[in-house]
Design a protein around this motif. Structure first.
Motif, PDB file in Angstrom:
ATOM      1  N   PRO A 256       0.815  -1.102  -0.017  1.00 38.84           N
ATOM      2  CA  PRO A 256       0.019  -0.081   0.057  1.00 38.84           C
ATOM      3  C   PRO A 256       0.912   1.150   0.001  1.00 38.84           C
ATOM      4  O   PRO A 256       1.839   1.358   0.469  1.00 38.84           O
ATOM      5  CB  PRO A 256      -0.734  -0.070   1.327  1.00 38.84           C
ATOM      6  CG  PRO A 256      -0.227  -1.168   1.998  1.00 38.84           C
ATOM      7  CD  PRO A 256       0.799  -1.957   1.214  1.00 38.84           C
ATOM      8  N   ALA A 257       0.184   2.390  -0.592  1.00 32.10           N
ATOM      9  CA  ALA A 257       1.027   3.704  -0.381  1.00 32.10           C
ATOM     10  C   ALA A 257       0.234   4.687   0.198  1.00 32.10           C
ATOM     11  O   ALA A 257      -1.309   4.417  -0.197  1.00 32.10           O
ATOM     12  CB  ALA A 257       1.407   4.125  -1.863  1.00 32.10           C
ATOM     13  N   PRO A 258       0.624   5.735   0.907  1.00 31.24           N
ATOM     14  CA  PRO A 258      -0.430   6.572   1.332  1.00 31.24           C
ATOM     15  C   PRO A 258      -1.139   7.336   0.444  1.00 31.24           C
ATOM     16  O   PRO A 258      -0.802   7.670  -0.853  1.00 31.24           O
ATOM     17  CB  PRO A 258       0.476   7.513   2.292  1.00 31.24           C
ATOM     18  CG  PRO A 258       1.799   6.990   2.258  1.00 31.24           C
ATOM     19  CD  PRO A 258       1.898   6.115   1.049  1.00 31.24           C
ATOM     20  N   GLY A 259      -2.586   7.467   0.594  1.00 31.87           N
ATOM     21  CA  GLY A 259      -3.476   8.195  -0.066  1.00 31.87           C
ATOM     22  C   GLY A 259      -4.355   8.990   0.729  1.00 31.87           C
ATOM     23  O   GLY A 259      -4.317   8.803   2.199  1.00 31.87           O
ATOM     24  N   LYS A 260      -5.294   9.680   0.163  1.00 31.75           N
ATOM     25  CA  LYS A 260      -6.436  10.419   0.999  1.00 31.75           C
ATOM     26  C   LYS A 260      -7.380   9.412   1.895  1.00 31.75           C
ATOM     27  O   LYS A 260      -7.539   9.464   2.963  1.00 31.75           O
ATOM     28  CB  LYS A 260      -7.218  11.232   0.270  1.00 31.75           C
ATOM     29  CG  LYS A 260      -6.676  12.719   0.194  1.00 31.75           C
ATOM     30  CD  LYS A 260      -7.878  13.625  -0.161  1.00 31.75           C
ATOM     31  CE  LYS A 260      -7.200  14.750  -0.842  1.00 31.75           C
ATOM     32  NZ  LYS A 260      -8.327  15.549  -1.827  1.00 31.75           N
ATOM     33  N   LYS A 261      -7.583   8.191   1.207  1.00 33.34           N
ATOM     34  CA  LYS A 261      -8.313   7.352   1.854  1.00 33.34           C
ATOM     35  C   LYS A 261      -7.702   5.953   1.678  1.00 33.34           C
ATOM     36  O   LYS A 261      -6.554   5.790   1.241  1.00 33.34           O
ATOM     37  CB  LYS A 261      -9.917   7.050   1.288  1.00 33.34           C
ATOM     38  CG  LYS A 261     -10.392   8.575   1.588  1.00 33.34           C
ATOM     39  CD  LYS A 261     -11.876   8.381   1.265  1.00 33.34           C
ATOM     40  CE  LYS A 261     -12.554   9.758   1.811  1.00 33.34           C
ATOM     41  NZ  LYS A 261     -14.195   9.783   1.394  1.00 33.34           N
ATOM     42  N   LYS A 262      -8.252   4.916   2.272  1.00 33.24           N
ATOM     43  CA  LYS A 262      -7.507   3.666   2.503  1.00 33.24           C
ATOM     44  C   LYS A 262      -7.274   2.995   1.120  1.00 33.24           C
ATOM     45  O   LYS A 262      -8.058   3.022   0.310  1.00 33.24           O
ATOM     46  CB  LYS A 262      -8.539   2.759   3.257  1.00 33.24           C
ATOM     47  CG  LYS A 262      -7.759   1.179   3.524  1.00 33.24           C
ATOM     48  CD  LYS A 262      -8.832   0.488   4.339  1.00 33.24           C
ATOM     49  CE  LYS A 262      -8.854   0.974   5.775  1.00 33.24           C
ATOM     50  NZ  LYS A 262      -9.993   0.250   6.440  1.00 33.24           N
ATOM     51  N   SER A 263      -5.983   2.587   1.072  1.00 33.84           N
ATOM     52  CA  SER A 263      -5.667   1.778  -0.386  1.00 33.84           C
ATOM     53  C   SER A 263      -6.376   0.680  -0.457  1.00 33.84           C
ATOM     54  O   SER A 263      -6.527  -0.284   0.507  1.00 33.84           O
ATOM     55  CB  SER A 263      -4.057   1.553  -0.124  1.00 33.84           C
ATOM     56  OG  SER A 263      -3.670   0.635  -1.318  1.00 33.84           O
ATOM     57  N   GLN A 264      -6.650  -0.048  -1.724  1.00 28.64           N
ATOM     58  CA  GLN A 264      -7.237  -1.281  -1.923  1.00 28.64           C
ATOM     59  C   GLN A 264      -6.370  -2.308  -1.207  1.00 28.64           C
ATOM     60  O   GLN A 264      -6.884  -3.358  -0.942  1.00 28.64           O
ATOM     61  CB  GLN A 264      -7.452  -1.376  -3.172  1.00 28.64           C
ATOM     62  CG  GLN A 264      -6.637  -1.251  -4.185  1.00 28.64           C
ATOM     63  CD  GLN A 264      -6.325  -2.132  -5.071  1.00 28.64           C
ATOM     64  OE1 GLN A 264      -6.899  -3.394  -5.307  1.00 28.64           O
ATOM     65  NE2 GLN A 264      -6.231  -1.920  -6.551  1.00 28.64           N
ATOM     66  N   ILE A 265      -5.032  -2.116  -1.152  1.00 25.47           N
ATOM     67  CA  ILE A 265      -4.035  -3.284  -0.669  1.00 25.47           C
ATOM     68  C   ILE A 265      -4.320  -3.332   0.565  1.00 25.47           C
ATOM     69  O   ILE A 265      -4.193  -4.316   1.170  1.00 25.47           O
ATOM     70  CB  ILE A 265      -2.483  -2.895  -1.043  1.00 25.47           C
ATOM     71  CG1 ILE A 265      -2.433  -2.535  -2.437  1.00 25.47           C
ATOM     72  CG2 ILE A 265      -1.521  -4.016  -0.553  1.00 25.47           C
ATOM     73  CD1 ILE A 265      -2.838  -3.628  -3.415  1.00 25.47           C
ATOM     74  N   GLN A 266      -4.459  -1.921   1.310  1.00 21.51           N
ATOM     75  CA  GLN A 266      -4.843  -2.095   2.968  1.00 21.51           C
ATOM     76  C   GLN A 266      -6.031  -2.840   3.171  1.00 21.51           C
ATOM     77  O   GLN A 266      -6.273  -3.648   4.029  1.00 21.51           O
ATOM     78  CB  GLN A 266      -4.647  -0.654   3.463  1.00 21.51           C
ATOM     79  CG  GLN A 266      -4.714  -0.615   4.706  1.00 21.51           C
ATOM     80  CD  GLN A 266      -3.441  -1.284   5.537  1.00 21.51           C
ATOM     81  OE1 GLN A 266      -2.402  -1.091   5.250  1.00 21.51           O
ATOM     82  NE2 GLN A 266      -3.878  -2.415   6.556  1.00 21.51           N
ATOM     83  N   GLU A 267      -6.947  -2.279   2.348  1.00 25.44           N
ATOM     84  CA  GLU A 267      -8.433  -3.052   2.323  1.00 25.44           C
ATOM     85  C   GLU A 267      -8.450  -4.565   2.729  1.00 25.44           C
ATOM     86  O   GLU A 267      -8.860  -5.423   3.282  1.00 25.44           O
ATOM     87  CB  GLU A 267      -9.231  -2.742   1.459  1.00 25.44           C
ATOM     88  CG  GLU A 267     -10.810  -3.229   1.620  1.00 25.44           C
ATOM     89  CD  GLU A 267     -11.875  -3.148   0.533  1.00 25.44           C
ATOM     90  OE1 GLU A 267     -11.227  -3.394  -0.635  1.00 25.44           O
ATOM     91  OE2 GLU A 267     -13.189  -3.227   0.925  1.00 25.44           O
ATOM     92  N   TYR A 268      -7.358  -4.914   1.530  1.00 25.19           N
ATOM     93  CA  TYR A 268      -7.264  -6.594   1.460  1.00 25.19           C
ATOM     94  C   TYR A 268      -6.584  -7.061   2.798  1.00 25.19           C
ATOM     95  O   TYR A 268      -7.009  -8.021   3.400  1.00 25.19           O
ATOM     96  CB  TYR A 268      -6.308  -6.947   0.369  1.00 25.19           C
ATOM     97  CG  TYR A 268      -5.561  -8.255   0.038  1.00 25.19           C
ATOM     98  CD1 TYR A 268      -6.299  -8.932  -0.801  1.00 25.19           C
ATOM     99  CD2 TYR A 268      -4.853  -8.754   0.962  1.00 25.19           C
ATOM    100  CE1 TYR A 268      -5.990 -10.433  -1.014  1.00 25.19           C
ATOM    101  CE2 TYR A 268      -4.365 -10.076   0.749  1.00 25.19           C
ATOM    102  CZ  TYR A 268      -5.034 -10.943  -0.083  1.00 25.19           C
ATOM    103  OH  TYR A 268      -4.587 -12.257  -0.303  1.00 25.19           O
ATOM    104  N   LEU A 269      -5.420  -6.172   3.073  1.00 17.61           N
ATOM    105  CA  LEU A 269      -4.864  -6.923   4.345  1.00 17.61           C
ATOM    106  C   LEU A 269      -5.775  -6.676   5.677  1.00 17.61           C
ATOM    107  O   LEU A 269      -5.511  -7.777   6.338  1.00 17.61           O
ATOM    108  CB  LEU A 269      -3.810  -5.913   4.870  1.00 17.61           C
ATOM    109  CG  LEU A 269      -2.585  -5.931   3.889  1.00 17.61           C
ATOM    110  CD1 LEU A 269      -1.520  -4.869   3.641  1.00 17.61           C
ATOM    111  CD2 LEU A 269      -2.100  -7.481   3.594  1.00 17.61           C
ATOM    112  N   ASP A 270      -6.598  -5.751   5.767  1.00 18.06           N
ATOM    113  CA  ASP A 270      -7.502  -5.609   6.827  1.00 18.06           C
ATOM    114  C   ASP A 270      -8.566  -6.879   7.068  1.00 18.06           C
ATOM    115  O   ASP A 270      -8.820  -7.309   7.825  1.00 18.06           O
ATOM    116  CB  ASP A 270      -8.493  -4.437   6.684  1.00 18.06           C
ATOM    117  CG  ASP A 270      -7.722  -2.956   7.016  1.00 18.06           C
ATOM    118  OD1 ASP A 270      -6.611  -3.310   7.450  1.00 18.06           O
ATOM    119  OD2 ASP A 270      -8.139  -2.001   6.585  1.00 18.06           O
TER     120      ASP A 270
END
Ligand code: FE2
Length: 400
Positions: A256-270
């Motif tokens: 994931p890379a920082p964006g204004k909202k949650k990255s789709q990679i971070q959503e996957y990890l969550d």
């Protein structure tokens, strides 16, 4: 042009390199209910439900279904008992990919070399044997829940025999008459082989795993993208593409890379117990329009591509192709739009691609259907369009 879908073949000298990969032997999914999953993947994606290894063949620990299409082999495995390793895994991560297994000349030697290179043991070499031949497997751990098995085969279990319809491994038997298999033969989806297989790893870990593929498996870097390439206002990722020595398989690694909202990679990890895993498998076809039309008819749920995408795509793609001396996209432009297919071009040619929605309730694993017309890239120009449509979906799930 017949070369479009031809795969690189290992050179004869690669037989001396224990980590030379002959093929993607199979991809193993851990699923909660393999009987139902086999029906889903068979019906939705046109896989033949080819073989089974379960209580009826004396396997009292798990049920395994071998699904095939072209040179794609998927094993769906579900545990039958509480102490099977898949039981805990499915409870933590849901259905998903456990193993991306490679055929090698000698699984034991490949495994020993990977361990000497710093790989971590997942399963020691073991050989299953019967009067037909033998299959040796051994596995190393890679990111998160995933392992890579090395598989070497002999006798009637040699890969060319398996491709001709021979048994997959000792313990498997032919599935037998199944109306869905007859239907799939008459209505082929045209999926041929694994084009690439993408892993999602944690923030800051991409370079660690890039090094791991270089050092442990002898892969090399094929391409890389940073967050300027792959970002929208809200979401970003970084990606490096690792390729095996003969480019048999490409394994892009995302973080994931920082964006204004949650990255789709971070959503996957969550939704994957904060654990890296396989994000998508790209399945190659020679005819994207036919494959996508057939899959849509079967009810496959693809990402919806915003209409605005098609207002700009032809100018972007065809001008790029012209600039590099290639002919324009030959497929019917209007059908591409109606089928909601993505198009991208680079200096070598173009590609057509489309992504399914997640294949299970958790927003984790999905498939990509890809057709290459010269391009060896991954659709960088589509990332923005893709991300925007992904974010619409992510917003609907309340995870943006
Ligand atoms: Fe992909």
């Amino acid at each position: 042009m017949s070369t479009i879908s031809s795969r690189p073949q290992p050179s004869p000298s690669s037989a001396t390199d224990p980590l030379a990969l002959v093929d993607v032997d199979h991809v193993r999914f851990f699923v909660g209910n393999a009987k139902q999953a086999a029906f889903f993947y068979g019906h939705a994606f046109g896989f033949t439900v080819e073989e089974i290894n379960d209580l009826t063949t004396g396997n009292r620990a798990s049920a395994q279904y071998l699904l095939t299409q072209g040179n794609i082999r998927i094993v769906l495995e579900t545990p039958l008992v509480e102490d099977h390793p898949a039981t805990q895994e499915i409870a933590r991560y849901g259905d998903g990919i456990k193993d991306v297994a490679f055929t090698v000349f000698d699984a034991e030697k490949a495994y020993e070399q990977a361990i000497r290179n710093g790989g971590e043991r997942a399963a020691e070499p073991r050989t299953a044997k019967d009067h037909r031949g033998s299959v040796t497997t051994a596995s190393v751990k890679t990111f998160g829940r995933v392992v890579h098995s090395f598989v070497s085969r002999s006798g009637e279990y040699a890969l060319p025999e398996v491709k001709r319809g021979g048994l997959f491994m000792p313990g498997f038997r032919k599935f037998g008459a199944f109306a869905l298999n007859d239907f799939n033969k008459e209505h082929a989806c045209g999926l041929k082989f694994f084009d690439h297989c993408v892993g999602n790893v944690e923030l800051g870990k991409m370079n660690h795993w890039v090094k791991w593929y270089e050092n442990v498996l002898g892969f090399s870097m094929f391409k890389h993208f940073d967050d300027k390439d792959i970002s929208t206002e809200y979401s970003a990722l970084m990606s490096k593409v690792m390729a095996s020595g003969n480019h048999l398989i490409k394994m892009p690694i995302n973080e994931p890379a920082p964006g204004k909202k949650k990255s789709q990679i971070q959503e996957y990890l969550d939704w994957h117990s904060n654990t890296p895993g396989i994000q998508h498998l790209a399945l190659r076809t020679d005819d994207e329009l036919h494959s996508v039309a057939e899959l849509r008819q079967r009810g496959v749920d693809f990402l919806a591509i915003p209409d605005a995408y098609y207002e700009q795509v032809w100018e972007r793609v065809d001008s790029r192709l012209r600039a590099h001396g290639h002919s324009p996209v030959k497929e019917d432009h209007d059908r591409i739009r109606r089928l909601g297919i993505l198009v991208d071009a680079d200096e070598e040619g173009y590609l057509l691609q489309l992504f399914t929605k997640p294949l299970q309730d958790r927003p984790t694993l999905f498939f990509e259907i890809i057709c290459r017309r010269g391009s060896q890239s991954f659709g960088k120009g589509n990332f923005k369009a893709l991300f925007e449509s992904l974010e619409i979906e992510q917003g609907r799930r309340g995870n943006l």
